[in-house]
Design an enzyme around this catalytic site. Structure first.
Site, PDB file in Angstrom:
ATOM      1  N   ARG A 372      80.103  59.733  59.904  1.00 22.42           N
ATOM      2  CA  ARG A 372      81.374  59.285  59.328  1.00 22.42           C
ATOM      3  C   ARG A 372      81.056  58.312  58.207  1.00 22.42           C
ATOM      4  NH1 ARG A 372      85.357  60.830  63.041  1.00 22.42           N
ATOM      5  NH2 ARG A 372      84.701  60.857  65.240  1.00 22.42           N
ATOM      6  N   HIS A 432      74.764  63.379  65.947  1.00 22.98           N
ATOM      7  CA  HIS A 432      75.414  62.074  66.046  1.00 22.98           C
ATOM      8  C   HIS A 432      74.424  60.922  65.853  1.00 22.98           C
ATOM      9  CE1 HIS A 432      77.660  58.844  68.387  1.00 22.98           C
ATOM     10  NE2 HIS A 432      78.590  59.276  67.555  1.00 22.98           N
TER      11      HIS A 432
END
Length: 705
Positions: A372, A432
């Site tokens: 992100r 991730h």
């Protein structure tokens, strides 16, 4: 060990976390505008919860899936329990809005007006405003034989209306008007005196409906808002183009099935019947709202100028002492490992490292994972510049990061256009982990610089989230990072690493091994201690291993911000386990794993929580802290966090969270202490003075702003 009452349902645990956020909106020790923000966050959290978790549960029910979760609830039972708790939470939220927030705003001379409270002069102003600014944007839609019920956009605010011919009131039609999202929902009305008066856009539109439906009579109106299923399914293995498949799925998210209807509490029964029938939902999925639907607009009030005294004091992260006034960041990292504790330490060294690497002629390659990133990311700009400067740049941009897909697709295309090698994630797995690798040619030969973190490469959230990052030139970490990127970009199988532990291949086993070792030591009468700081604990096997350890006598201290499916303090099961949740100004996001290990004290940082998805379906990293000085820093972080008695809550045997009593004790706010300590580390002569001043807190009263 596998008895159902030993586990807390995941979704109900999350709702209790959101309730802890709601408590911050209630807390009079928080400045008023900060309480507004917390109330708005509760709303946005619920939106995502319904779009993903509740939507997934409904899909299971519709598919006839009846398997019970570890807590013993079948999907339909789980849905009923969620509905009951969520309805109660919404009631509590609006009690907070009416009894705390509105009263607080009135005290500081800020008022939200209803149409009936407007003066003649204010009505004239709004008549002009409506005709010039609002009316041209509105699109009223009537439902009749030739015009079907319209598609209502996810999370849009709307006004439902019953209109009729004045000569035949029994022959009415349903109409709907979307409150335009392109206009500011909060409208300030010029007013005499010191009070600042506002009206919400939907209130203004409702007051002017006679101009929209001229010649017809308005029988009833009600604001409403729907939440749609955002948990789209994706056949990654069958997708020829993963990027195109994600983009198509994003379009579907706007029009998924309706899973929640928020509507005015006093809505006309005829209007409510039309909405429930057309949207195909049950009454359990209807949330009657006693106030403005969707409190996101409170963020807008909290952003008003001139009310700094109603906010937390301004906060400015400080530069880590090792990077203060340093021009060559490579020279620092080549000599020693450095631990950054955000947001207390500035994220600037990470940005500076990438930016210097982009311009440094000695740098040959940059490889980075991005999960992100911010809306205007300096990291992406630096990577683009590096590629344009002829360096080999490889970026794994995870385009399946939920609700950031569109943003990540945009950046991925920009990077690709600049000449970067872009990997759009791996089929069946989310990447991730947070890893940055810089390959540099130096006099001694090729040298690798690595950053490993617990949080995203996001310069905005680095000021809001509590995370930890390690900067190192350790050759073992460098070799492991290279192997990891080769695995991500090629077809190589996960290798046995020197220092990194990678999920889904080895991370679960490593954690289980450490827990089992503490259990064995306790059984042998040795000291045994585990401290784990994470965001969520849901994995059943890990929980059972922790129960075993507790029964053997291992002291287990868990710091879990959000979901925790483990029951703490249950006699004979988890007597030696405590669970602390910190909810405060900054979002606790770091992951730390500490094991006494018979005095060897093993400390690891990680991108992974203890959830099945992280351990089985994500690429995650767990990395050790070897440097003794940094070990002490991490141990200090754990100690200070566990000492918190201001923003901490303790999980009880009954599954509820209570604040520890601070009566007779020094009040200890861990987040304030961390910032104070970071400031004290900065060299005094050249210290960049922060705008926020922290001091030792001696009583609750000292914290009132």
């Amino acid at each position: 060990m596998s008895k159902e009452h030993n586990f807390i349902n995941r979704e109900l645990s999350w709702l209790e976390f959101n309730h802890r956020v709601l408590e911050e909106a209630y807390d009079p020790h928080n400045p008023l505008f900060e309480r507004l923000k917390f109330a708005a966050i509760v709303c946005s959290n619920l939106d995502e919860f319904f779009m993903v978790r509740v939507a997934s549960l409904r899909d299971q029910i519709e598919a006839g899936f009846n398997k019970k979760d570890p807590s013993g609830l079948a999907p339909e039972e789980e849905m009923a329990a969620i509905s009951k708790r969520a309805h109660r939470m919404v009631q509590e939220l609006y009690q907070c809005y009416h009894h705390s927030i509105k009263r607080g705003l009135k005290k500081v001379k800020i008022k939200l007006l209803h149409a009936k409270e407007l003066s003649e002069e204010q009505n004239k102003y709004l008549d002009d405003f409506f005709s010039k600014q609002v009316f041209p944007v509105l699109t009223p839609m009537v439902v009749d034989n030739s015009r079907p019920f319209p598609l209502v956009m996810n999370k849009s605010l709307n006004i439902g209306i019953l209109v009729a011919d004045p000569k035949n009131r029994k022959n009415f039609h349903f109409a709907t008007v979307q409150v335009p999202g392109v206009l500011d929902r909060l409208i300030e009305i010029p007013s005499p005196g010191e009070t600042r008066n506002f009206i919400l856009l939907e209130e203004l539109i409702k007051n002017k409906l006679d101009q929209i439906f001229f010649g017809y009579q308005i029988l009833a109106t009600a604001n409403y808002r729907i939440t749609r299923n955002g948990d789209y399914s994706l056949d990654e293995e069958g997708a020829e183009d993963l990027l195109a498949a994600i983009e198509a799925s994003l379009r579907q998210r706007k029009w998924g099935s309706v899973i929640r209807l928020e509507v005015d509490k006093n809505a006309d029964t005829r209007l409510l019947e039309i909405l429930t029938e057309e949207l195909e939902i049950t009454l359990d999925e209807v949330y009657l709202i006693s106030g403005p639907i969707d409190l996101h607009f409170l963020h807008r009030i909290a952003a008003l100028k001139g009310y700094d005294h109603l906010l937390n004091p301004p906060f400015e992260p400080v530069m880590h002492k090792d990077f203060y006034d340093v021009e060559d960041i490579f020279s620092v990292i080549s000599q020693k490992d450095v631990l950054l504790h955000h947001p207390y330490h500035s994220f600037e060294p990470v940005l500076q490292l990438i930016q210097e690497a982009a311009e440094d002629p000695q740098v040959l390659a940059i490889k980075q994972t991005l999960y992100r990133v911010s809306g205007n990311s300096p990291i992406v700009d630096a990577l683009v510049q590096a590629a344009e400067n002829g360096k080999q740049v490889t970026v794994l941009m995870e385009i399946k990061a939920r609700f950031d897909e569109q943003n990540n697709i945009h950046w991925a295309k920009k990077l690709e256009k600049a000449g970067c090698h872009v990997i759009y994630g791996l089929a069946g797995l989310k990447t991730h982990c947070k890893v940055l690798l810089i390959v540099r040619s130096e006099e001694e030969g090729i040298k690798r610089y690595v950053h490993l973190g617990t949080g995203n490469y996001n310069d905005v959230t680095a000021r809001l989230y509590s995370d930890i990052g390690l900067l190192t030139a350790n050759p073992y970490f460098g070799a492991d990072a290279s192997n990891l990127f080769n695995m991500l970009s090629g077809l190589s199988q996960p290798l046995e690493m020197h220092r990194l532990v990678v999920a889904p291949s080895h991370l679960r086993n490593k954690i289980m091994k450490f827990i089992d070792r503490e259990t064995e030591n306790a059984q042998q009468g040795k000291k045994a201690h585990i401290i784990i700081k994470i965001n969520s604990l849901t994995d059943q096997n890990i929980i059972e291993a922790l129960y075993n350890a507790s029964q053997a006598g291992v002291k287990i201290e868990l710091i879990i911000r959000g979901i925790c499916c483990l029951r703490a303090g249950v006699p004979g099961l988890s007597d030696h386990i405590s669970v602390t949740s910190i909810v405060g100004r900054f979002l606790e996001h770091s992951r730390i794993y500490y094991f006494w290990a018979d005095g060897e004290e093993k400390i690891y940082l990680s991108s992974a929580d203890l959830m099945e998805r992280n351990l089985n379906r994500r690429v995650e990293t767990l990395f050790p802290i070897d440097d003794e000085e940094i070990k002490q820093e991490v141990k200090h972080i754990l100690h200070v966090t566990l000492t918190d008695n201001v923003k901490a809550r303790k999980l009880t045997e009954q599954g509820i969270y209570l604040r520890p009593s601070a009566r007779g004790k020094k009040v200890f706010d861990s987040q304030k202490i961390f910032y104070q300590e970071a400031q004290e580390e900065v060299p005094k002569k050249t210290s960049r003075v922060s705008q926020e001043s922290f001091h030792p807190v001696t009583s609750i009263k000292d914290q009132v702003v």
